[in-house]
Design an enzyme around this catalytic site. Structure first.
Site, PDB file in Angstrom:
ATOM      1  N   ASN A 117       0.869  -1.181   0.000  1.00 40.36           N
ATOM      2  CA  ASN A 117       0.000   0.000   0.000  1.00 40.36           C
ATOM      3  C   ASN A 117       0.907   1.233   0.000  1.00 40.36           C
ATOM      4  O   ASN A 117       1.481   1.590   1.023  1.00 40.36           O
ATOM      5  CB  ASN A 117      -0.883  -0.041   1.257  1.00 40.36           C
ATOM      6  CG  ASN A 117      -1.773   1.175   1.396  1.00 40.36           C
ATOM      7  OD1 ASN A 117      -1.733   2.090   0.559  1.00 40.36           O
ATOM      8  ND2 ASN A 117      -2.566   1.197   2.445  1.00 40.36           N
ATOM      9  N   ARG A 157      -2.811  -2.092  -3.205  1.00 41.43           N
ATOM     10  CA  ARG A 157      -3.964  -1.227  -2.997  1.00 41.43           C
ATOM     11  C   ARG A 157      -3.859  -0.088  -4.021  1.00 41.43           C
ATOM     12  O   ARG A 157      -2.830   0.594  -4.086  1.00 41.43           O
ATOM     13  CB  ARG A 157      -3.936  -0.640  -1.595  1.00 41.43           C
ATOM     14  CG  ARG A 157      -5.069   0.328  -1.409  1.00 41.43           C
ATOM     15  CD  ARG A 157      -4.883   1.177  -0.209  1.00 41.43           C
ATOM     16  NE  ARG A 157      -6.033   2.035  -0.051  1.00 41.43           N
ATOM     17  CZ  ARG A 157      -6.008   3.179   0.603  1.00 41.43           C
ATOM     18  NH1 ARG A 157      -4.906   3.587   1.172  1.00 41.43           N
ATOM     19  NH2 ARG A 157      -7.085   3.899   0.706  1.00 41.43           N
ATOM     20  N   HIS A 176     -12.887   3.715   0.305  1.00 41.27           N
ATOM     21  CA  HIS A 176     -12.881   2.750   1.428  1.00 41.27           C
ATOM     22  C   HIS A 176     -13.612   1.452   1.056  1.00 41.27           C
ATOM     23  O   HIS A 176     -14.071   0.717   1.942  1.00 41.27           O
ATOM     24  CB  HIS A 176     -13.580   3.309   2.684  1.00 41.27           C
ATOM     25  CG  HIS A 176     -12.876   4.440   3.359  1.00 41.27           C
ATOM     26  ND1 HIS A 176     -13.563   5.473   3.959  1.00 41.27           N
ATOM     27  CD2 HIS A 176     -11.569   4.693   3.571  1.00 41.27           C
ATOM     28  CE1 HIS A 176     -12.706   6.326   4.495  1.00 41.27           C
ATOM     29  NE2 HIS A 176     -11.479   5.875   4.273  1.00 41.27           N
ATOM     30  N   ARG A 202     -11.152  17.046   6.995  1.00 38.68           N
ATOM     31  CA  ARG A 202     -11.982  17.324   5.811  1.00 38.68           C
ATOM     32  C   ARG A 202     -13.400  17.683   6.237  1.00 38.68           C
ATOM     33  O   ARG A 202     -13.929  17.114   7.197  1.00 38.68           O
ATOM     34  CB  ARG A 202     -12.034  16.089   4.906  1.00 38.68           C
ATOM     35  CG  ARG A 202     -10.805  15.925   4.066  1.00 38.68           C
ATOM     36  CD  ARG A 202     -10.826  14.610   3.301  1.00 38.68           C
ATOM     37  NE  ARG A 202      -9.841  13.698   3.823  1.00 38.68           N
ATOM     38  CZ  ARG A 202      -9.864  12.377   3.633  1.00 38.68           C
ATOM     39  NH1 ARG A 202     -10.821  11.824   2.932  1.00 38.68           N
ATOM     40  NH2 ARG A 202      -8.922  11.626   4.140  1.00 38.68           N
ATOM     41  N   GLU A 232      -8.153  -4.384   5.518  1.00 37.92           N
ATOM     42  CA  GLU A 232      -8.076  -4.213   4.067  1.00 37.92           C
ATOM     43  C   GLU A 232      -6.960  -5.072   3.473  1.00 37.92           C
ATOM     44  O   GLU A 232      -7.083  -5.578   2.374  1.00 37.92           O
ATOM     45  CB  GLU A 232      -7.847  -2.726   3.744  1.00 37.92           C
ATOM     46  CG  GLU A 232      -9.087  -1.889   4.040  1.00 37.92           C
ATOM     47  CD  GLU A 232      -8.802  -0.427   4.327  1.00 37.92           C
ATOM     48  OE1 GLU A 232      -8.267  -0.141   5.422  1.00 37.92           O
ATOM     49  OE2 GLU A 232      -9.091   0.421   3.476  1.00 37.92           O
TER      50      GLU A 232
END
Ligand code: ADP
Length: 401
Positions: A7, A93, A182, A243, A385
């Site tokens: 990743n 990923r 996600h 955010r 993940e």
């Protein structure tokens, strides 16, 4: 099959080496992270079942980082393999798969070219993902590489959920639409939820709440994502660490006008200085906000906004799912914060969401946190993940044999 999961972020490479017997039987041989790539203070942290290991040395780029990872896996005191050739496949990923990839794929020249073409949709993410793929291709020629996309799971969104009500020509010209992110996490926890509930995923209506530094919820009907809160970019949706999530787009033009800011500057404010950090003025980390809340109004307000907006999404997704069987909390906040889970669920009893306070004290492990008589099963499920990427890689590479 030994599978390396990679990743690559802008200045990090995270990795895990899996030994997979099959999808459900596996062993993590090693995992770690190379941090501060291309900036002073680069270091590798490597963990194996027999011990931890730290190496500090300059790491100029992603290729050097992956060379260091492979060297650490195959030589020296932390080694777990005797040669790079023992790595039989690599799973990457990749953040953005555009409209093309709705599932994981073996990386070919054509696939890599497509991932490159999505770079302007994910300028911070796809370029380092591509660097990681190229470096692995060079360092392990002939080893199959698989791409697992964050967007792919949301490829099942209906057109009316992904088209924005702006002139249609911008969808045609630039592919401006909801993609969602996600996805690997939402898919993993949905599958686990079905296992925990002893039900078939194909008969469940679920809302999965991924709450980390980025936050996204997904409405999953009968195993398929039918809506999700992040959109064209990961800026839309719920309140996140830095955010803003959903705001009136007119605020952007108002700010540009009043503060004399450029579009880039407002983008930076909405991505890096808003959310939990922006409202609280304290920190982007909800742990700090929970600590400050008893004596700080803005910290309390931040927590109220997080819960209020989460409730609104749960209500909306309840409506489009036509009811709800399971509600799942995952990622840093979802797995750890009893307070935030409780403040989201309280007041939703009329939707059949009944939390058990004692069960809700759980952290970082799979558990039901709803009462036995709760019509909706509420679960905490630590996300994984990397395992999902290893499984997809295993499935794809196995069929090539
Ligand atoms: P990332 O999206 O960076 O992978 P994580 O899923 O690790 O993020 O989540 C990071 C966030 O989780 C932190 O910013 C913090 O707000 C939250 N978090 C982690 N541990 C706790 C905890 N024990 N209590 C409350 N919040 C926590």
């Amino acid at each position: 099959m030994n599978i390396l999961v990679v990743n690559c972020g802008s200045s990090t490479v995270k990795y895990q080496l899996f030994q997979m017997e099959d999808e459900d039987h596996y062993n993590v041989m090693a995992k770690g992270v190379v941090e501060r790539i291309g900036i002073p203070g680069s270091r590798l942290e490597h963990h194996t079942p027999s011990g931890d290991f730290v190496e500090e040395q300059p790491v100029a780029n992603h290729r050097v980082a992956l060379e260091l990872v492979l060297a650490t896996l195959t030589a020296g005191k932390a080694r777990v393999l005797s040669s790079i050739r023992e790595i039989e496949a690599v799973g990457h990923r990749v953040v953005h798969g555009g409209e093309k990839f709705t599932g994981s794929v073996l990386i070919t020249d054509e696939v890599l070219a497509a991932i490159r073409s999505f770079a302007d949709l994910a300028p911070l993410h796809n370029p380092p993902n591509i660097l990681g793929i190229e470096a692995c291709q060079e360092l392990m020629p002939g080893t199959p590489q698989v791409a697992v996309f964050d967007t792919a799971f949301h490829g099942t969104l209906p057109e009316y959920a992904y088209i924005y009500p702006i002139p249609y020509e911008y969808y045609e010209k630039y592919r401006i639409r909801r993609y969602g992110f996600h996805g690997t996490s939402h898919r993993y926890v949905a599958e686990r939820a079905a296992k925990m509930m002893g039900r078939d995923l194909g008969e469940l209506r679920l809302i999965t709440c991924h709450m980390g530094s980025g936050v996204s919820f997904a409405a999953i009907r009968y195993g398929k994502s039918i809506d999700t809160s992040m959109g064209f970019t990961p800026l839309e949706g719920l309140v996140m660490g830095t955010r803003c999530g959903d705001i009136d787009p007119a605020i952007i033009f108002f700010l540009m006008d009043k503060e004399g800011l450029s579009a880039k500057q407002v983008e930076e404010i909405l991505n890096k200085k808003s959310g939990v950090l922006g409202v609280s003025g304290i920190s982007s980390d909800t742990r700090d906000i929970e600590d400050a809340a008893p004596h700080n109004h803005r910290a309390r307000l931040t927590l109220e906004i997080i819960a209020y907006r989460a409730k609104k999404y749960i209500g909306a997704y309840y409506a489009i799912l036509g009811g709800l069987d399971g509600l799942v909390f995952t990622a840093g906040i979802g797995e750890n914060s009893s307070y935030i889970r409780k403040s989201i669920c309280s007041g939703l009893e009329h939707l059949g969401i009944l939390i058990d306070d004692e069960r809700n004290t759980v952290r970082r492990k799979e558990a039901f946190i709803s009462r036995d008589d709760s019509p909706v099963k509420v679960m905490v499920i630590p996300t994984n993940e990397e395992l999902m990427i290893a499984r997809d890689t295993w499935r794809i590479v196995r069929t090539m044999r």
